[in-house]
Design an enzyme around this catalytic site. Structure first.
Site, PDB file in Angstrom:
ATOM      1  N   GLU A 230     -16.018  35.132  50.108  1.00 53.00           N
ATOM      2  CA  GLU A 230     -15.265  33.578  49.737  1.00 53.00           C
ATOM      3  C   GLU A 230     -14.055  33.929  50.092  1.00 53.00           C
ATOM      4  OE1 GLU A 230     -15.327  31.838  46.001  1.00 53.00           O
ATOM      5  OE2 GLU A 230     -15.103  29.914  46.549  1.00 53.00           O
ATOM      6  N   GLY A 368     -11.667  38.355  39.978  1.00 47.79           N
ATOM      7  CA  GLY A 368     -12.421  38.988  38.626  1.00 47.79           C
ATOM      8  C   GLY A 368     -13.788  39.169  39.078  1.00 47.79           C
ATOM      9  N   MET A 370     -17.248  37.358  41.587  1.00 45.67           N
ATOM     10  CA  MET A 370     -17.592  36.305  42.603  1.00 45.67           C
ATOM     11  C   MET A 370     -19.154  35.841  42.580  1.00 45.67           C
ATOM     12  SD  MET A 370     -17.038  34.636  45.488  1.00 45.67           S
ATOM     13  CE  MET A 370     -18.458  33.561  46.138  1.00 45.67           C
ATOM     14  N   GLU A 371     -19.219  34.565  42.591  1.00 47.09           N
ATOM     15  CA  GLU A 371     -20.720  34.004  42.327  1.00 47.09           C
ATOM     16  C   GLU A 371     -21.490  33.937  43.130  1.00 47.09           C
ATOM     17  OE1 GLU A 371     -17.605  32.245  42.748  1.00 47.09           O
ATOM     18  OE2 GLU A 371     -17.893  30.320  43.647  1.00 47.09           O
ATOM     19  N   ASN A 372     -21.680  34.986  44.045  1.00 45.15           N
ATOM     20  CA  ASN A 372     -22.457  35.064  45.188  1.00 45.15           C
ATOM     21  C   ASN A 372     -24.317  34.560  44.487  1.00 45.15           C
ATOM     22  OD1 ASN A 372     -20.801  36.269  46.663  1.00 45.15           O
ATOM     23  ND2 ASN A 372     -21.302  38.182  45.101  1.00 45.15           N
ATOM     24  N   HIS A 404     -18.244  31.897  33.731  1.00 40.12           N
ATOM     25  CA  HIS A 404     -17.785  31.281  34.804  1.00 40.12           C
ATOM     26  C   HIS A 404     -18.733  31.392  35.875  1.00 40.12           C
ATOM     27  CE1 HIS A 404     -13.956  30.010  37.219  1.00 40.12           C
ATOM     28  NE2 HIS A 404     -14.715  30.691  38.250  1.00 40.12           N
ATOM     29  N   GLU A 405     -18.974  32.652  36.238  1.00 41.10           N
ATOM     30  CA  GLU A 405     -19.898  32.789  37.554  1.00 41.10           C
ATOM     31  C   GLU A 405     -21.187  32.091  37.376  1.00 41.10           C
ATOM     32  OE1 GLU A 405     -18.082  33.544  39.870  1.00 41.10           O
ATOM     33  OE2 GLU A 405     -16.427  34.389  38.701  1.00 41.10           O
ATOM     34  N   HIS A 408     -21.262  28.535  38.054  1.00 42.46           N
ATOM     35  CA  HIS A 408     -21.175  28.130  39.629  1.00 42.46           C
ATOM     36  C   HIS A 408     -22.585  28.337  40.092  1.00 42.46           C
ATOM     37  CE1 HIS A 408     -17.207  28.163  40.874  1.00 42.46           C
ATOM     38  NE2 HIS A 408     -16.817  29.265  40.597  1.00 42.46           N
ATOM     39  N   GLU A 427     -13.712  25.290  41.391  1.00 42.94           N
ATOM     40  CA  GLU A 427     -13.076  26.213  40.369  1.00 42.94           C
ATOM     41  C   GLU A 427     -12.755  25.661  39.014  1.00 42.94           C
ATOM     42  OE1 GLU A 427     -13.585  29.125  40.470  1.00 42.94           O
ATOM     43  OE2 GLU A 427     -14.109  29.484  42.736  1.00 42.94           O
TER      44      GLU A 427
END
Ligand SMILES: *[C@@H]1O[C@H](CO)[C@@H](O)[C@H](O)[C@H]1NC(C)=O
Ligand SMILES: *[C@@H]1O[C@H](CO)[C@@H](O)[C@H](O)[C@H]1NC(C)=O
Ligand SMILES: *[C@@H]1O[C@H](CO)[C@@H](O)[C@H](O)[C@H]1NC(C)=O
Length: 974
Positions: A230, A368, A370-372, A404-405, A408, A427
Site C-alpha cells: 500500500e 505500524g 498493514m491490513e493485507n 484497526h487492521e 479493515h 483509515e
C-alpha cells in the site's frame, strides 16, 4: 495501514504533508490541485504581512510551479503540457499513453503468480499470467510495473491462440508498461491472457518485496522476505493493474528453501518438491485462489517463523507468526485477535470471508501495521506482548493496532474505496472502529474517553492551522497518495465518524454499515455510497451527505461562541484559526465551497440539570435557544464527541472553574478533558486570556483521572517548551510541581490497580522526573541503581520513568548500561522504552553519540530513527543538537528514507515545530530555502506556521503568565 507509534509526540509525528508540489503535468485535475497550492502560497503572504518578514522565498522552492502572487499565468499549464507531451519510453520511443492513471477499458479478472525469491543472492525470478477482458475494441493495454526486468512476454486469446505483440514499452516515470498488438485487436468483451516472466531484486527499502532480518537469541542473523504494497508498491513485486478498483482473484505459488515457510493471503493447498526446477531441492507452495481483491492487499512472506493459533467462534483459524524466541510474546495477540474477529462479525453482520487469518511480526516495518487480507503484517511493537515486561500503554497500543487492521478486513478489504481520494474514509473508519473493537474486549479501559485523547484532540490541533487541508483531497500520482496518510486522514476522519455516530445512534450506524458491506461486497464504493446508506437507515431524518460534506470538503472546524442575554443563549459559528488573522488578510485565505460554515450538532447540558442532554442543529447558521433563568453555565460539546470547540462568556468560564475546583466530578472525565483542551487552545489562538487556563488548571490538585490529566500534561509540556527561554520558566515548573503533588502521592510507586490508574501513574511520574520533583527523582534513581548494580527487575509501567530518571540524572555509565540493554533485548516493547530513555541524557556528548548511532542501521533500525529524534528534540538539552544533526545529515537521511515516506515529514515537524524565537524561525526558513524537501513541503509549512504562532504567543502571553505565577506562588508559598 496503521500509523507508526512514536510515544508522546502523536501530534508532531502524525503531522501531515500532502506533497502537492509533485504535481504531475498530465493529471486531469491539475487546476484543483493548484488552487490548493496557491492557497498555501497565499497563506504565506498572510504571514509575511502579519509579521513583516519575508517568507516568500522559503515557500517558493525550486519545485514550486505556482507563482506566489496567487495568479497563475494562463498559458503556463498549456506550455508545460506541450513541453512534455512526448513522454519517452526506456528504449527512446514515444510512450503512447500519457496519463498517470491506467485506461479504464481493460479489466483484470485473475492473476496466476509464481515467485522465486532467493534470500541469499537477493534475486527474484517471477512469472505472472493475467486474465483480462476489454470492454471496447483496442490494440493495446497499459498496466503497472516498477523496475522489473521483463524477460518474456506472450499474449493469448481464450482458446490459447497466440497474438503477436508489436511492442512492450516501459515508462518509468509513471511506472507503466504499454503493450501493443501487431495486426490483431483485443475484441470487445473478449477474454485474453498476458503472460510475463521477469527478474528483480529484493528491495532494501521497506516497500514492495523486501528483505528484513533479525538476530536470534544466540546472536545469529536470520533473513526474511516480506511485502508492503500500500498504496502503489505491488507493481514493484509483479506486473499488475495497480489501482484499487481493479479487483481480481490471485493464485500464488512460491518457491522456497526447506528451512523456510511461505505465507500468503490464502492457505497453502499443495506443496511440491521442485527439485527439477533448479536442481537444488527446493519446495514450491501453491496457495488457494483468493477472492476478488485489490492489488495493494496482496501479501506474501518467506521466513523461518513459527506460530500460535486459535479458532474464532465460526472456526476460522487465527494465527500469529513470529521468530521462535518471540513466540511466547505472540499469545496475547492471537487470543485478542480471535475475539475481535468475533466482535466484528457480529458488529458488521457479515462473515469474514477467507478461510484463515494470519498476523505476522516483521522486524523492519515502516508503518505500524498493514491490513493485507488474511496476512496482516505488524511492526514488532504493534503485536508482541510480554505479560511481565510490556507496559500498559504498549499493551493497549497492541490491542488498538490489532483491532484497526481487523476492522479493515471488512471496511477496506471486502469493500474498497474506488480511488485513493477516499483514503481518509478507509483509515478514518478503521481508526474509529479500532476503539470500538478494543472497547468491546476490554470495556474497563475506557476506550471511548481515550478516543478524544488520541484522535479528536490531535486532529483539532492540526486542523486549526492555516496550512491544514480538507480531508477529502484530489490525488493523482503515487507521491501524492503517499502524502495523504496523515493525521488529518486518520484522526479527523475518525473524529467526524464518531460525531456522526453520536447523532445517528450506534444502531443506525450498524445497520448502515451492514447494508454498505453487503451491497458492495468484493467491489468498490465511495464516500457518497456510505452517506447514502446512513441517510436511508436514519429513515431520512438526516441528509447525511449534506451534513458530512461540510466536514470533509473544507478544512478546519468551527469555534462555537456562546453568548447570553437573560435566558436566551446565542451560539455563533466561525472557523477557528490559531494564527491571528485580521479581516483584511482573511480575504486572502483559501476559499471554501461552504464558506467555512458547518452543520454542527451542538450538544449541551446546564449546570442545573446535567443529566438532561440537549441537541440543537446549527445548519450552517447560528442558533438561539432558551435556558432557565437560574442557570449559571452550560457545558457544550458533551464528552467532546463533536469536532468543534466552544468558547463561553467570561462569567460562564468563572462559574465553570469554580465548579471544577469545588467538585470536579460534576463533569465527566471526558468533559473535564474537553474544558482543559478548549481553554488552553483558545488561549493559544489569542481568544482567551492566559489567566483562564491557569486558573482552571488549579482544579487539577483534585484530579485523579487519566484522560483529563493526560490532556493537561500535553498542554503543560507545550507551554513549557515555549516558555523555556523566558524568565518565568522555572516559576512555571514550580507551579506544575505543586499541581502534581497530590496526584503523585495518590498514584504511588506500586505498579498495580486498574488499567487507567496504571496509565495515569506512568504519565504523572514521568512528569515528576521532567520537572525534577525531588522525591520522584530520588525513588526512581534508587530503582535504577538496584537494576543496574544488583539486577533487580523493575515492573513494566515504572520502567520508562526509572530509565529516564537514571539517564537524565546520571552520566555515561548509566547511559552505556541502557544502550547495551537496548542492543541485547529480545523484547520489542522493552527496546522501545530504552530507546526513549536514552534520549533523556543531559550530556551533549551522549546525545550527539546517540544521534550519530541512529544513522547506523545495525544499531538503530531505520523505522526507529524518528523515535530517536522525537525524544532528543523534546529534551531541552537536545533540541538544538537535533536540529543541527538534521541539517548536517539531511541528504544522508533523504537517501535512507526516500522522499515519499512520512519519516522526513515527521522529522521536520518533530525537530522544528517547538521552536519559539524569531532567530530559530529565520534559521529554519533559511535552511530549507535551498533544500529539496520532496513530499515534506506541507510538513515544513505547518512547522513554520507553528513556529510563528509560538513566537506570537510568547510575546502576547509571557508577561501575563509570569505575573499570575508570581501572585499564585506567593499566595501558596509552602
Ligand atoms: C492458473 O492456474 C490454475 C491452476 O494452476 C490453472 O488451472 C489456470 O489455467 C491458470 N490460469 C492461467 C490463465 O494460466
Ligand atoms: C532497480 O532494481 C535494481 C536491481 O534489480 C537495483 O539495483 C536498482 O537500484 C533499482 N532501481 C531503482 C530506481 O529502484
Ligand atoms: C538461494 O541461493 C543459495 C546459494 O546459491 C542456495 O543455496 C539456495 O538454495 C537458494 N534458495 C532458493 C530459494 O533459491
Amino acid at each position: 495501514m496503521s500509523e507508526q507509534d512514536v510515544d508522546d509526540v502523536a501530534f508532531l509525528t502524525g503531522d501531515s504533508n500532502t506533497g502537492l508540489h509533485k504535481r504531475s503535468i498530465y493529471e486531469h485535475n491539475g487546476v484543483a490541485v493548484c488552487s490548493q497550492k496557491r492557497a498555501l502560497c497565499i497563506a504565506t503572504i498572510v504571514f509575511a504581512v502579519l509579521f513583516a518578514i519575508s517568507l516568500i522565498i522559503a515557500f517558493a522552492g525550486p519545485q514550486n510551479d505556482c507563482p506566489c502572487a496567487g495568479e497563475k499565468p494562463a498559458n503556463l499549464e498549456a506550455e508545460e503540457d506541450k513541453e512534455s507531451s512526448k513522454p519517452l519510453a526506456t528504449n527512446g520511443e514515444v510512450f503512447p499513453w500519457n496519463n498517470v492513471r491506467l485506461p479504464t477499458f481493460a479489466h483484470p479478472t485473475r492473476y496466476n503468480i509464481t515467485i522465486h525469491p532467493n534470500l541469499t543472492t537477493l534475486e527474484i525470478k517471477g512469472q505472472v499470467t493475467i486474465e483480462f477482458y476489454v470492454d471496447k475494441e483496442t490494440n493495446f493495454i497499459v498496466f503497472h510495473s516498477k523496475n522489473l526486468t521483463i524477460s518474456e512476454k506472450m499474449v493469448q486469446d481464450r482458446k490459447g491462440h497466440r497474438l503477436k505483440v508489436a511492442k512492450l514499452l516501459e515508462y518509468p516515470k509513471h511506472q507503466q508498461l504499454y503493450l501493443e498488438l501487431e495486426e490483431s485487436k483485443f475484441r470487445k468483451r473478449g477474454n485474453y491472457t498476458v503472460h510475463l516472466r521477469f527478474v528483480s531484486k529484493l528491495s532494501s527499502e521497506l516497500e514492495g518485496f523486501y528483505l528484513s532480518s533479525y538476530i536470534t537469541a544466540d546472536g545469529e542473523k536470520r533473513y526474511l522476505a516480506t511485502t508492503h504494497f500500500e498504496p502503489t508498491y505491488a507493481r514493484s513485486a509483479f506486473p499488475c493493474f495497480d489501482e484499487p478498483q481493479f479487483k481480481a482473484k490471485f493464485k500464488m505459488s512460491i518457491f522456497r528453501d526447506r528451512f523456510h515457510i511461505a505465507l500468503c493471503n490464502m492457505p497453502v493447498v499443495n506443496t511440491e518438491d521442485a527439485g527439477f526446477y533448479m536442481g537444488t531441492g527446493l519446495l514450491r507452495d501453491d496457495f488457494q485462489e483468493s477472492v476478488e481483491m485489490s492489488t495493494y492487499l496482496v501479501a506474501f512472506v518467506v521466513c523461518d517463523y513459527e506460530r500460535v493459533s486459535e479458532m474464532t467462534r465460526r472456526n476460522v483459524s487465527v494465527s500469529v507468526y513470529a521468530a521462535k524466541s518471540m513466540l511466547p510474546q505472540a499469545q496475547y495477540a492471537v487470543s485478542i485477535a480471535a475475539r475481535i474477529m468475533d466482535y466484528f462479525e457480529l458488529f458488521f453482520g457479515v462473515h469474514y470471508p477467507l478461510p484463515k487469518q494470519d498476523l505476522i511480526a516483521i522486524p523492519d516495518f515502516a508503518a505500524g501495521a498493514m491490513e493485507n487480507w488474511g496476512l496482516i503484517t505488524y511492526r514488532e511493537t504493534s503485536i508482541l506482548y510480554d505479560p511481565v515486561e510490556t507496559s500498559t500503554i504498549a499493551h493497549q497500543w497492541i490491542a488498538i493496532v490489532i483491532a484497526h487492521e481487523l476492522a479493515h478486513q471488512w471496511f477496506g478489504n471486502l469493500v474498497t474505496m474506488k480511488w485513493w481520494n477516499d483514503l481518509w474514509l478507509n483509515e478514518g473508519a478503521a481508526s474509529f472502529l479500532e476503539h470500538k473493537g478494543v472497547n468491546h474486549v476490554s470495556p474497563q479501559w475506557g476506550m471511548m474517553d481515550q478516543f478524544i485523547l488520541e484522535k479528536t484532540q490531535p486532529a483539532l490541533r492540526l486542523d486549526a492551522l492555516v496550512s491544514s487541508h480538507p480531508i477529502s483531497v484530489p490525488v493523482k500520482d503515487p507521491s501524492e497518495i503517499e502524502a495523504i496518510f496523515d493525521a488529518i486522514s486518520y484522526s479527523k476522519g475518525a473524529s467526524i465518524l464518531y460525531m456522526l455516530e453520536s447523532f445517528l445512534c450506534e444502531d443506525v450506524m450498524k445497520r448502515g454499515l451492514n447494508d454498505y458491506l453487503n451491497s458492495h461486497s468484493y467491489q468498490n464504493a465511495d464516500t457518497n455510497d456510505l452517506w447514502a446508506v446512513f441517510t436511508k437507515h436514519s429513515n431520512h431524518t438526516f441528509d447525511v451527505k449534506a451534513i458530512m460534506d461540510t466536514w470533509t470538503q473544507q478544512m478546519g472546524f468551527p469555534l462555537i461562541t456562546i453568548s447570553r442575554e437573560g435566558n436566551i443563549i446565542t451560539a455563533t459559528q466561525k472557523r477557528l484559526l490559531l494564527s491571528p488573522v485580521d479581516n483584511e488578510t482573511e480575504l486572502l485565505l483559501p476559499k471554501s465551497p461552504f464558506n467555512y460554515k458547518w452543520y454542527v450538532p451542538l450538544s449541551y447540558y446546564t449546570d442545573k440539570e446535567p443529566q438532561n442532554v440537549h441537541n440543537v442543529w446549527m445548519n450552517m447558521t447560528d442558533v438561539t435557544f432558551e435556558i432557565p433563568t437560574d442557570v449559571e453555565f452550560i457545558k457544550g460539546n458533551i464528552n467532546q464527541t463533536g469536532f468543534y470547540r466552544v468558547a463561553y462568556p467570561e462569567e460562564m468560564w468563572t462559574s465553570i472553574i469554580s465548579t471544577l475546583i469545588n467538585n470536579h466530578t460534576k463533569f465527566s472525565p471526558a468533559d473535564r478533558a474537553n474544558l482543559i483542551d478548549d481553554a488552553f487552545t483558545l488561549c493559544k489562538a489569542g481568544i482567551l486570556n492566559a489567566t483562564i487556563p491557569l486558573e482552571l488548571s488549579v482544579y487539577l490538585l483534585n484530579e485523579r483521572d487519566f484522560v483529563p490529566w493526560s490532556t493537561a500534561l500535553e498542554h503543560f509540556s507545550s507551554w513549557a517548551s515555549k516558555l523555556s527561554e523566558s524568565s518565568g520558566y522555572k516559576r512555571y515548573l514550580k507551579f506544575i510541581k505543586r499541581l502534581i503533588g497530590p496526584v503523585i502521592r495518590y498514584v504511588n510507586w506500586k505498579d498495580d490497580g486498574p488499567h487507567l490508574r496504571k496509565l495515569l501513574r506512568s504519565n504523572i511520574l514521568h512528569c515528576g522526573v521532567w520537572v525534577n520533583l525531588e522525591d520522584v527523582v530520588k525513588s526512581a534513581h534508587d530503582l535504577f541503581n538496584d537494576w543496574m548494580l544488583k539486577g533487580k527487575s523493575i515492573s513494566s509501567n515504572l520502567k520508562e520513568v526509572v530509565y529516564s530518571a537514571g539517564i537524565k540524572y546520571g552520566g555515561e555509565k548509566e547511559w552505556n548500561y541502557c544502550w547495551e540493554a537496548y542492543q541485547k533485548s529480545q523484547i520489542p516493547s522493552e527496546r522501545r522504552i530504552l530507546l526513549n530513555a536514552l534520549g533523556q541524557a543531559t550530556d551533549p556528548w551522549l546525545l550527539q553519540r546517540y544521534l550519530l548511532a541512529s544513522l547506523d542501521r545495525d544499531k538503530v533500525r531505520p523505522q526507529d530513527v524518528e523515535g530517536v529524534f522525537a525524544v532528543v528534540s523534546r529534551n531541552q538539552e537536545g533540541k538544538l543538537l537535533a536540529w543541527r544533526h538534521l541539517k548536517a545529515y539531511w541528504s544522508k537521511m533523504q537517501a535512507m528514507f526516500g522522499n515519499g515516506t512520512f519519516t522526513l515529514s515527521g522529522l521536520i515537524s518533530i525537530v522544528t515545530s517547538d521552536f519559539s524565537t524569531e532567530y530559530d524561525y529565520q534559521e529554519v526558513s533559511e535552511y530549507f530555502k535551498n533544500v529539496d524537501v520532496g513530499g515534506s513541503q506541507r510538513a515544513l509549512e505547518q512547522s513554520l506556521e507553528t513556529i510563528k504562532l509560538n513566537i506570537h504567543w510568547v510575546n502576547e502571553n509571557v508577561e501575563t503568565i509570569n505575573q499570575w505565577l508570581i501572585n499564585y506562588l506567593n499566595e501558596h508559598a509552602s
